[in-house]
Write a protein that holds these residues in place. Structure first.
Motif: not given
Ligand SMILES: [Zn+2]
Length: 241
Positions: A240, A238, A11-13, A137, A33, A117, A115
């Motif tokens: 969205e 991915t 999620v979100d990288g 989020d 990351k 979330l 992060n």
């Protein structure tokens, strides 16, 4: 098996839901990351890349991982995975003061923030302690059931999430293996159909977990449900929300 990774969602990288495929799916520069990983349960298909993720990135400056799970799941990972026998105990490496791995205990249904979330763990119906996760989020939310058979509270809470955009749940076995699915805490297409009656929200439902050997059969049975909300997740894609 080629083309059939195990279970992880990024999620979100930066935040992973489960770690069945983190090091398998990401290049090294993307692995580093990932700072936070939520673990739904200790089964290997949800945890097996944790050792390699740490091993690959151990000496990279700034690398460290926080792993969030309910206490029973953390105890299982400590006792059976990071026990210095199966794999080193990275909660004391390179030293006790700044280890690369930290476990963070979470309480069912208590929101916590990672992060940006807001996340809640929700116990579900599987063999061994297991939670799904509701992840929100500012703009949207997803509800991930993890491995489960028929359950109740997860759907109740998901129904109450105003910004719910999608549900991710599982279908592991074909209908003819209902007994095995029931014993092992998994869905077949027929129990999934029953389960979806509990979902009061008009959102897409993404499926994972089909045993590769039965994938075609499960897909046929899911198609026969004629439920337009159902889609199979595609590994590596991915989404969205
Ligand atoms: Zn499992």
């Amino acid at each position: 098996m080629p083309g059939h990774g195990m279970t992880s969602f990024l999620v979100d990288g930066a935040v992973a839901l489960d770690a069945g495929w983190v090091s398998g799916a990401l290049a090294l520069e993307d692995q580093v990351k990932v700072k936070d990983i939520l673990i739904s349960h200790s089964h290997l298909d949800h945890t097996c890349t944790l050792p390699f993720l740490i091993d690959n990135n151990f000496s990279t400056p700034g690398f460290s991982l926080r792993i969030y799970a309910i206490p029973e799941v953390i105890a299982s990972m400590k006792n059976h995975l990071f026990n210095n026998q199966t794999w080193p105990d990275f909660t004391s490496l390179p030293d006790d003061l700044s280890p690369v791995l930290k476990f963070v205990e979470i309480a069912p249904e208590s929101p916590f923030v990672v992060n940006g979330l807001t996340i809640r763990a929700v116990p579900v119906n599987h063999v061994g302690p297991t939670t799904g996760f509701i992840v929100e989020d500012r703009d949207g939310a997803i509800a991930f059931s993890s491995d489960t058979g028929p359950t109740h509270r997860f759907w109740e809470l998901a129904n109450g999430v105003e910004k719910l955009r999608a549900v991710i749940t599982e279908t592991s076995f074909p209908n003819r293996q209902q007994e095995l699915a029931t014993k092992s805490g998994h869905h077949t297409p027929q129990t999934l159909a029953e389960e979806l009656r509990k979902l009061e929200r008009d959102v897409p439902v993404y499926l994972y977990g089909a045993k590769p050997k039965f994938l075609d059969e499960i897909k046929r049975e899911v198609k026969a449900l004629k439920n337009g909300r159902l889609q199979f997740l595609v590994q590596g894609r991915t989404y969205e929300f």
